[in-house]
Motif scaffolding. Structure first.
Motif, PDB file in Angstrom:
ATOM      1  N   ARG A   1       0.833  -1.211   0.000  1.00  0.00           N
ATOM      2  CA  ARG A   1       0.000   0.000   0.000  1.00  0.00           C
ATOM      3  C   ARG A   1       0.868   1.262   0.000  1.00  0.00           C
ATOM      4  O   ARG A   1       0.565   2.249   0.646  1.00  0.00           O
ATOM      5  N   ASN A   2       1.968   1.201  -0.718  1.00  0.00           N
ATOM      6  CA  ASN A   2       2.871   2.336  -0.957  1.00  0.00           C
ATOM      7  C   ASN A   2       3.716   2.731   0.251  1.00  0.00           C
ATOM      8  O   ASN A   2       4.216   3.850   0.327  1.00  0.00           O
ATOM      9  N   GLY A   3       3.854   1.821   1.206  1.00  0.00           N
ATOM     10  CA  GLY A   3       4.789   2.028   2.306  1.00  0.00           C
ATOM     11  C   GLY A   3       4.219   2.779   3.484  1.00  0.00           C
ATOM     12  O   GLY A   3       3.118   3.348   3.407  1.00  0.00           O
ATOM     13  N   PRO A   4       4.931   2.792   4.621  1.00  0.00           N
ATOM     14  CA  PRO A   4       4.418   3.439   5.842  1.00  0.00           C
ATOM     15  C   PRO A   4       4.245   4.949   5.701  1.00  0.00           C
ATOM     16  O   PRO A   4       3.493   5.561   6.457  1.00  0.00           O
ATOM     17  N   GLU A   5       4.916   5.571   4.740  1.00  0.00           N
ATOM     18  CA  GLU A   5       4.740   7.007   4.515  1.00  0.00           C
ATOM     19  C   GLU A   5       3.358   7.309   3.930  1.00  0.00           C
ATOM     20  O   GLU A   5       2.886   8.455   3.988  1.00  0.00           O
ATOM     21  N   ALA A   6       2.703   6.290   3.350  1.00  0.00           N
ATOM     22  CA  ALA A   6       1.405   6.501   2.688  1.00  0.00           C
ATOM     23  C   ALA A   6       0.223   6.243   3.613  1.00  0.00           C
ATOM     24  O   ALA A   6      -0.919   6.283   3.171  1.00  0.00           O
ATOM     25  N   THR A   7       0.490   5.984   4.891  1.00  0.00           N
ATOM     26  CA  THR A   7      -0.567   5.849   5.886  1.00  0.00           C
ATOM     27  C   THR A   7      -0.489   7.045   6.821  1.00  0.00           C
ATOM     28  O   THR A   7       0.493   7.212   7.550  1.00  0.00           O
ATOM     29  N   LEU A   8      -1.517   7.889   6.793  1.00  0.00           N
ATOM     30  CA  LEU A   8      -1.554   9.116   7.592  1.00  0.00           C
ATOM     31  C   LEU A   8      -2.664   8.984   8.632  1.00  0.00           C
ATOM     32  O   LEU A   8      -3.839   8.931   8.290  1.00  0.00           O
ATOM     33  N   PHE A   9      -2.286   8.942   9.897  1.00  0.00           N
ATOM     34  CA  PHE A   9      -3.269   8.729  10.954  1.00  0.00           C
ATOM     35  C   PHE A   9      -4.163   9.950  11.141  1.00  0.00           C
ATOM     36  O   PHE A   9      -3.717  11.091  11.011  1.00  0.00           O
ATOM     37  N   GLY A  10      -5.426   9.661  11.492  1.00  0.00           N
ATOM     38  CA  GLY A  10      -6.385  10.738  11.716  1.00  0.00           C
ATOM     39  C   GLY A  10      -6.992  10.728  13.098  1.00  0.00           C
ATOM     40  O   GLY A  10      -7.945  11.458  13.361  1.00  0.00           O
ATOM     41  N   THR A  11      -6.482   9.878  13.969  1.00  0.00           N
ATOM     42  CA  THR A  11      -7.006   9.794  15.331  1.00  0.00           C
ATOM     43  C   THR A  11      -5.874   9.965  16.335  1.00  0.00           C
ATOM     44  O   THR A  11      -4.715   9.623  16.067  1.00  0.00           O
ATOM     45  N   ALA A  12      -6.243  10.506  17.510  1.00  0.00           N
ATOM     46  CA  ALA A  12      -5.266  10.734  18.581  1.00  0.00           C
ATOM     47  C   ALA A  12      -4.704   9.396  19.066  1.00  0.00           C
ATOM     48  O   ALA A  12      -5.390   8.379  19.027  1.00  0.00           O
ATOM     49  N   PRO A  13      -3.464   9.381  19.527  1.00  0.00           N
ATOM     50  CA  PRO A  13      -2.544  10.521  19.680  1.00  0.00           C
ATOM     51  C   PRO A  13      -1.640  10.741  18.478  1.00  0.00           C
ATOM     52  O   PRO A  13      -0.667  11.478  18.574  1.00  0.00           O
ATOM     53  N   TRP A  14      -1.976  10.126  17.341  1.00  0.00           N
ATOM     54  CA  TRP A  14      -1.078  10.196  16.184  1.00  0.00           C
ATOM     55  C   TRP A  14      -1.643  11.037  15.041  1.00  0.00           C
ATOM     56  O   TRP A  14      -1.107  11.011  13.940  1.00  0.00           O
ATOM     57  N   ALA A  15      -2.744  11.759  15.275  1.00  0.00           N
ATOM     58  CA  ALA A  15      -3.389  12.515  14.191  1.00  0.00           C
ATOM     59  C   ALA A  15      -2.395  13.426  13.498  1.00  0.00           C
ATOM     60  O   ALA A  15      -1.669  14.191  14.135  1.00  0.00           O
ATOM     61  N   GLY A  16      -2.377  13.332  12.166  1.00  0.00           N
ATOM     62  CA  GLY A  16      -1.478  14.147  11.365  1.00  0.00           C
ATOM     63  C   GLY A  16      -0.097  13.549  11.176  1.00  0.00           C
ATOM     64  O   GLY A  16       0.754  14.147  10.497  1.00  0.00           O
ATOM     65  N   MET A  17       0.165  12.378  11.753  1.00  0.00           N
ATOM     66  CA  MET A  17       1.462  11.715  11.637  1.00  0.00           C
ATOM     67  C   MET A  17       1.335  10.492  10.736  1.00  0.00           C
ATOM     68  O   MET A  17       0.317   9.794  10.749  1.00  0.00           O
ATOM     69  N   THR A  18       2.361  10.215   9.956  1.00  0.00           N
ATOM     70  CA  THR A  18       2.374   8.996   9.152  1.00  0.00           C
ATOM     71  C   THR A  18       2.836   7.827  10.008  1.00  0.00           C
ATOM     72  O   THR A  18       3.460   7.996  11.070  1.00  0.00           O
TER      73      THR A  18
END
Length: 520
Positions: free
Chosen positions: A339-356
């Motif tokens: 799925r294009n690597g861990p950089e292509a998964t962007l979290f949208g829930t706390a505590p990681w919201a906004g982090m890949t």
């Protein structure tokens, strides 16, 4: 004598003109007024009306009375009394947009300004197999009405919710008695006004449904002339045709819609043509098949989508980690890289919201698969996944039977809930010119209204409900981004919901004017 005759002619000529004028048949507007006496609430004048049908824009005026469009055409302002007049010169007037696949809780965030700001006046909830977990929808509908939502709200019955409410849950071979329970509950909620059935076959517990179960429920939907809208079983490029075929099979019993159509990992317009060929073959075979999609190349859902079925409920996740950890780690590593690597998964829930996922792994100083196993798990987060190809998706959207949706909500960490409909106009109409503004509006208004049976919405015509937009398409902006996903869209100057001004420029009305809609 000659002077007297000239004087007589001069005197009689205005009288002749007056008689001639009186003999003229009344205009269309005068005939309308004769049968619709009294004052009106709103006049929108001088706008280019795009009526939602795909027809070219016309310079028309629009009169509103109460929650209804009273008249469309040339209005003689000297003959009519109006409470509010809006000069729409330099603007287009369109029906309010209909979001065929939306999310959100109207009891928690009833204003739904994210939708109003991008021109959406009606949303469909109860998606992906999940709807209010109640055996009767009436109390929930009454609660929604009491909240005075900002937009009109329609709902589907969730297939997964049917399984949960009837105790079928994760059973992969439901008995005839179980099928009857689900069918009876579905029948009840369709009679209460739900617009059809939604399935989430990639999610629990819907993924356990066999074909005979889906066909059985499709027959109930068909008897009520409603629609099945489906998050299909697998949207991966190499599985898409099989997933579509499963949905098409249900189309033998009722109308079917492919939710947020995409080909994960698929690329190019040629691949899009293959997908469209399958859809068009089904339509040629009299299957009432449509689809919708959103204009972004990242999806958004729970992280469980990357975990194997054997690591999710009803299986014991802790036991899986203890006994099959290395196998699970290998599966997750391969899946994420696919799925294009861990950089292509962007979290949208706390505590990681906004982090890949890559960023979280670096912060934890361990491989991303171990982060998924130990720190997150299959139910611990949701995120955006950059897995789609813009060329392919844009070609799909040009098909005349494919609608626009957002698949978004007020709280989701994804710009689609705030920008989808604005982006269609800004990027696909104004900049890329994939289709005309009239066609874009049709995809967002009359096409969904016809597909999901909203006969009084989706068009600008006398007798239709007054869900209307006034805007200059050159000023429309989708300002939401993946780093700032909750920026409101800009440019929709006037947004009417049921004849009331719900939002003007950037000012939201102090109350909502939306209604809880029920299928007729």
């Amino acid at each position: 004598m000659l002077l007297r005759r000239s004087f007589q002619k001069a005197l009689l000529f205005p009288i002749f003109l007056l008689i001639l004028r009186c003999a003229q048949p009344p205009t269309e507007f005068e005939r309308f007024l004769a049968s619709h006496p009294g004052s009106f609430d709103v006049l929108i004048k001088n706008g280019q009306v795009i009526d939602g049908t795909g027809h070219p824009a016309q310079r028309w005026d629009v009169l509103l009375r109460g929650d209804t469009i009273a008249y469309v055409g040339d209005v003689d302002t000297a003959l009519v009394q109006v409470t509010q007049t809006i000069d729409a010169a330099g603007h287009v007037v369109t029906p309010g947009f209909i979001d065929t696949h939306a999310h959100g809780d109207p009891l928690q965030t009833p204003a739904f300004e994210n939708f109003l700001a991008m021109g959406v006046t009606t949303i469909f909830l109860g998606q992906d197999g999940s709807s209010p977990a109640q055996r009767t929808l009436v109390p929930w509908m009454q609660q929604v009405t009491a909240k005075a939502p900002g937009v009109n709200i329609a709902t589907f019955v969730g297939h997964g919710t049917l399984r949960e409410l009837t105790g079928v849950n994760y059973d992969s071979v439901p008995t005839p008695a179980m099928l009857q329970q689900m069918s009876t509950l579905l029948e009840t909620q369709l009679e209460e006004g739900a617009f059809g059935l939604s399935t989430g076959l990639e999610y629990l517990p819907g993924t356990y449904a066999p074909a005979y179960e889906l066909d059985s429920l499709a027959k109930v939907v068909g008897r009520h002339d409603r629609v099945i809208t489906s998050h299909m079983r697998n949207e991966d490029n190499d599985q898409l045709e099989a997933s579509l075929q499963e949905l098409i099979a249900q189309g033998a019993f009722c109308a079917v819609n492919a939710s947020h159509l995409k080909a994960v990992y698929g690329k190019g317009s040629a691949r899009a043509e293959e997908i469209l060929a399958q859809l068009e073959q089904a339509r040629a075979n009299d299957v009432a098949l449509t689809a919708d999609l959103y204009p972004y190349t990242a999806s958004y859902t729970g992280i469980g989508i990357v975990f194997p079925e054997w690591a999710k409920a009803p299986h014991d996740y802790a036991q899986v980690v203890r006994t099959r950890r290395s196998e699970l780690a290998e599966y997750l590593r391969n899946k994420i890289n696919q799925r294009n690597g861990p950089e292509a998964t962007l979290f949208g829930t706390a505590p990681w919201a906004g982090m890949t996922l890559a960023t979280v792994a670096r912060e934890h100083k361990k491989p991303f698969e171990d982060v998924l196993i130990d720190d997150i798990g299959p139910t611990g987060a949701s995120g955006a996944y950059f897995v789609m190809d813009s060329t392919l998706q844009e070609r799909l959207l040009q098909a005349p039977y494919i609608m626009v949706c957002s698949d978004g909500s007020p709280t989701m960490w994804h710009p689609r809930g705030y920008g989808s409909f604005a982006k269609i106009i800004e990027s696909y109409v104004q900049r890329k010119k994939l289709f005309s503004l009239e066609e874009a509006v049709r995809k967002m208004t009359s096409l969904p209204a016809q597909t999901f049976h909203l006969p009084d919405r989706g068009e600008i015509a006398a007798g239709k409900k007054a869900d209307l937009l006034v805007f200059d398409p050159r000023t429309i902006r989708a300002t939401a981004t993946f780093t700032a996903p909750h920026n409101l869209a800009q440019g929709f100057r006037y947004v009417f919901v049921n004849g009331k001004l719900a939002r003007q420029d950037e000012t939201l009305a102090p109350q909502g004017y939306g209604q809880m809609l029920t299928a007729q």
